[in-house]
Design a protein around this motif. Structure first.
Motif, PDB file in Angstrom:
ATOM      1  N   VAL A 172       0.861  -1.181   0.000  1.00 47.63           N
ATOM      2  CA  VAL A 172       0.000   0.000   0.000  1.00 47.63           C
ATOM      3  C   VAL A 172       0.894   1.226   0.000  1.00 47.63           C
ATOM      4  CG1 VAL A 172      -1.696   1.310   1.312  1.00 47.63           C
ATOM      5  CG2 VAL A 172      -1.869  -1.154   1.231  1.00 47.63           C
ATOM      6  N   ILE A 173       0.599   2.174  -0.867  1.00 45.47           N
ATOM      7  CA  ILE A 173       1.362   3.421  -0.913  1.00 45.47           C
ATOM      8  C   ILE A 173       0.408   4.595  -0.791  1.00 45.47           C
ATOM      9  CG2 ILE A 173       1.403   3.291  -3.445  1.00 45.47           C
ATOM     10  CD1 ILE A 173       4.091   4.836  -3.264  1.00 45.47           C
ATOM     11  N   THR A 174       0.815   5.586  -0.003  1.00 47.61           N
ATOM     12  CA  THR A 174       0.004   6.791   0.199  1.00 47.61           C
ATOM     13  C   THR A 174       0.912   7.998   0.021  1.00 47.61           C
ATOM     14  OG1 THR A 174      -0.956   5.537   2.003  1.00 47.61           O
ATOM     15  CG2 THR A 174      -1.706   7.785   1.774  1.00 47.61           C
ATOM     16  N   THR A 175       0.380   9.048  -0.592  1.00 45.37           N
ATOM     17  CA  THR A 175       1.139  10.307  -0.646  1.00 45.37           C
ATOM     18  C   THR A 175       0.518  11.257   0.363  1.00 45.37           C
ATOM     19  OG1 THR A 175      -0.237  10.986  -2.493  1.00 45.37           O
ATOM     20  CG2 THR A 175       1.941  10.178  -3.013  1.00 45.37           C
ATOM     21  N   ARG A 176       1.384  11.988   1.045  1.00 42.89           N
ATOM     22  CA  ARG A 176       0.945  12.695   2.239  1.00 42.89           C
ATOM     23  C   ARG A 176       1.741  13.975   2.370  1.00 42.89           C
ATOM     24  NH1 ARG A 176      -0.741  12.379   8.029  1.00 42.89           N
ATOM     25  NH2 ARG A 176      -0.121  14.532   8.343  1.00 42.89           N
ATOM     26  N   PHE A 177       1.086  15.057   2.750  1.00 44.78           N
ATOM     27  CA  PHE A 177       1.757  16.343   2.880  1.00 44.78           C
ATOM     28  C   PHE A 177       2.134  16.620   4.337  1.00 44.78           C
ATOM     29  CE2 PHE A 177       2.812  20.648   1.992  1.00 44.78           C
ATOM     30  CZ  PHE A 177       2.379  21.386   3.073  1.00 44.78           C
ATOM     31  N   TYR A 178       3.317  17.195   4.533  1.00 42.85           N
ATOM     32  CA  TYR A 178       3.715  17.700   5.857  1.00 42.85           C
ATOM     33  C   TYR A 178       4.193  19.136   5.709  1.00 42.85           C
ATOM     34  CZ  TYR A 178       3.745  12.916   7.578  1.00 42.85           C
ATOM     35  OH  TYR A 178       3.389  11.649   7.927  1.00 42.85           O
ATOM     36  N   ASP A 179       3.781  19.979   6.632  1.00 43.97           N
ATOM     37  CA  ASP A 179       4.286  21.358   6.588  1.00 43.97           C
ATOM     38  C   ASP A 179       5.682  21.381   7.207  1.00 43.97           C
ATOM     39  OD1 ASP A 179       3.760  22.619   9.662  1.00 43.97           O
ATOM     40  OD2 ASP A 179       2.602  20.861   9.106  1.00 43.97           O
ATOM     41  N   PRO A 180       6.467  22.450   6.963  1.00 52.05           N
ATOM     42  CA  PRO A 180       7.863  22.456   7.402  1.00 52.05           C
ATOM     43  C   PRO A 180       8.087  22.177   8.886  1.00 52.05           C
ATOM     44  CG  PRO A 180       7.488  24.223   5.868  1.00 52.05           C
ATOM     45  CD  PRO A 180       6.165  23.591   6.104  1.00 52.05           C
ATOM     46  N   GLU A 181       7.170  22.648   9.745  1.00 50.37           N
ATOM     47  CA  GLU A 181       7.366  22.398  11.180  1.00 50.37           C
ATOM     48  C   GLU A 181       7.261  20.903  11.490  1.00 50.37           C
ATOM     49  OE1 GLU A 181       4.480  24.277  13.667  1.00 50.37           O
ATOM     50  OE2 GLU A 181       5.526  23.643  15.489  1.00 50.37           O
ATOM     51  N   SER A 182       6.252  20.275  10.897  1.00 46.87           N
ATOM     52  CA  SER A 182       6.088  18.836  11.096  1.00 46.87           C
ATOM     53  C   SER A 182       7.244  18.066  10.467  1.00 46.87           C
ATOM     54  CB  SER A 182       4.780  18.355  10.476  1.00 46.87           C
ATOM     55  OG  SER A 182       3.722  19.177  10.837  1.00 46.87           O
ATOM     56  N   LEU A 183       7.742  18.584   9.342  1.00 46.00           N
ATOM     57  CA  LEU A 183       8.862  17.931   8.668  1.00 46.00           C
ATOM     58  C   LEU A 183      10.094  17.913   9.542  1.00 46.00           C
ATOM     59  CD1 LEU A 183       8.801  19.185   4.994  1.00 46.00           C
ATOM     60  CD2 LEU A 183       8.640  16.843   5.736  1.00 46.00           C
ATOM     61  N   ARG A 184      10.329  19.039  10.216  1.00 50.46           N
ATOM     62  CA  ARG A 184      11.497  19.096  11.103  1.00 50.46           C
ATOM     63  C   ARG A 184      11.407  18.055  12.196  1.00 50.46           C
ATOM     64  NH1 ARG A 184      14.389  23.854   9.804  1.00 50.46           N
ATOM     65  NH2 ARG A 184      12.803  25.153   8.864  1.00 50.46           N
TER      66      ARG A 184
END
Lengths: 299, 222
Positions: A172-184
């Motif tokens: 299973v593959i999902t594409t998902r967005f993270y904002d820069p704060e969450s990315l850090r």
């Protein structure tokens, strides 16, 4: 709309809302500010670091970038349209299926657990820098023929063939967005936890990315699971493989909530690694902010 | 504001391999954008494939079946697994070591007459159209070495087979109704009238250009 209030008026409005000044909410200004040592004493006095005569001492230097009369660098170099807005563009450093398979084969990634950006960055086989406008991992199709693992992977960008490769092996593959704060937080979880800051709640994608993450063709995390099922089938027809019969597997179906950053951890929690303890907020307003639930409105 | 808890809410256990196996409670964290809230009616289990092929290729009930050659049902593009035989060979052309060693050419083969997945009325048309690619035994062969990758060439083969079936499967136009035939006739007659009127006018022009003696002869009919 132009600013109606002056600085003073704004300050007064702000003060009206704040709590009263009391002994409990007043503290010393410990950062006393750098005291200029210029014009004082043997080393700060006399010419005060400005040298002898000339433009330097007399405050008469030309503008920044001026080169004495010849065409300055910042005007010589022509603008190229393909560089327009380059400093604003989002980048997704790639990670191929081949690299992923190799990591799984060498036991650097556990394929019996869901794989997300944190897992990839922890292996140190994949690096990304949030300061360079890197917004996540792009799974590429190099290694399509060699890829064998059945995984549950969450990436930020995926090519069609990469999606086909993962799904044809029953994954299973999902594409998902993270904002820069969450990315850090994701890119280096240990450093993040050591800061002692609550886990952020992830923001929704900006307008230019909303279409991408709502599209079932990209297996976007905001798209309808029923449409994703249909797209899985159509992709299998396109590339000529049959979707394997996968018995119900909770690990494969495990997905984070759109506001969630880490598997198993909620926004608002503070993880204390040293004492092996998690701190949860108690204040109702803060809890409401982090839980972000649709409350049933009482009439 | 914060409360400390003696034990973790979440068990972070270390397995024998040394990595953290996270066990998650079923309730979990759910915000206003969770899947239950956004799509309450959708089935979350995307790996469930039981119903899909039935949708595209519904099993035919014998009692309701009309003779297949009479209905012109459209081909929906579904090719069931196992209906095509694939052969992987070496591609030709330039490409160095890669083209010499890797089986990137794909050949797809199927027997047209026994292909249930193609509507019956399309099969004879397909045979006619692709005469040059059909063997004596009735197998249609489609091969592709368009790209460097085997899986892309396979996709290309499938795409071409579907295109062939769709071009062969263009339905016959319905027979014209009486009103349409009438309309066409009237149009033809009008066009004819215009043509004759034009012809007469042109003839008159030519006659008027001729000399008096010629006009006299033409009039008297010599």
């Amino acid at each position: 709309m132009a600013n109606m209030w002056s600085g003073v008026e704004k300050a007064i409005r702000m003060i009206k809302k704040m709590p009263r000044v009391q002994i409990t909410n007043v503290k010393d200004n410990t950062s006393k500010g750098r005291k200029s040592k210029m014009r004082r004493g043997q080393h700060g006095g006399d010419k005060c670091g400005r040298g002898n005569k000339g433009q330097g001492q007399r405050n008469n230097r030309p503008r920044l970038g001026f080169e004495g009369g010849n065409s300055p660098f910042y005007l010589r170099i022509p603008k190229e349209p393909y560089y327009k807005g380059h400093f604003l563009k989002k980048e997704y450093p790639p990670f191929s299926l081949l690299q992923l398979q190799r990591a799984i084969d060498l036991y650097r990634i556990d394929d019996s657990q869901p794989i997300d950006l944190a897992v990839l960055c922890n292996t140190k086989l994949y690096q990304m820098d949030v300061d360079l406008r890197h917004y996540g991992v792009h799974l590429t199709e190099e290694g399509f023929d060699l890829f064998q693992a059945q995984i549950n992977i969450e990436v930020q960008w995926a090519s069609e063939a990469a999606i086909a490769a993962v799904e044809s092996r029953g994954g299973v593959i999902t594409t998902r967005f993270y904002d820069p704060e969450s990315l850090r937080a994701l890119v280096n979880p240990v450093t993040f936890f050591k800061r002692g800051v609550p886990i952020p709640r992830c923001k929704l994608p900006p307008m230019e990315l909303l279409d991408y993450y709502s599209d079932p063709k990209n297996r976007g995390y905001l798209s309808d699971p029923d449409l994703i099922k249909k797209e899985r089938f159509e992709l299998s027809q396109k590339y000529g493989y049959s979707l394997p019969e996968v018995p119900y597997n909770e690990m494969l179906l495990l997905r984070k909530d759109p506001r969630q950053v880490f598997y198993g951890l909620q926004p608002g929690w503070v993880v204390n690694l040293r004492d092996r303890v998690i701190l949860k907020p108690k204040d109702p307003e803060i809890k409401q902010y982090y839980e972000d639930r649709l409350e049933a409105k009482s009439v | 504001m914060f409360s400390t808890v003696a034990r973790c809410f979440l068990r972070i256990s270390l397995s024998s391999r040394g990595d953290a196996g996270i066990t998650v409670r079923k309730a979990g964290y759910k915000s206003r954008y969770s899947y239950d809230t956004l799509y309450p009616k959708s089935d979350f289990n995307v790996t469930d494939t039981r119903e899909l092929s039935k949708e595209y290729y519904p099993p035919k009930e014998p009692s309701q079946e009309l003779p297949e050659t009479e209905t012109q049902e459209e081909f929906n593009g579904y090719i069931p697994e196992g209906s095509l035989e694939f052969k992987y060979t070496l591609s030709g052309g330039p490409g160095g070591q890669h083209v010499n060693k890797v089986n990137s050419k794909v050949q797809a083969k199927f027997h047209i007459d026994s292909a249930d997945w193609i509507p019956a009325w399309i099969r004879p048309r397909l045979k006619e159209m692709e005469k040059s690619n059909i063997t004596k035994d009735g197998y249609l062969l489609v091969s592709s070495d368009k790209t460097r990758k085997q899986y892309l060439n396979k996709a290309d083969c499938l795409e071409r087979i579907r295109k062939m079936i769709w071009t062969a499967g263009v339905p016959d136009p319905p027979p014209p109704s009486e009103a349409e035939i009438m309309k066409k006739l009237i149009k033809q007659m009008k066009a004819n009238e215009v043509r004759i009127a034009e012809k007469r006018s042109q003839s008159l022009k030519k006659r008027n250009k001729a000399s008096a003696s010629v006009r006299f002869i033409q009039k008297k009919g010599f």
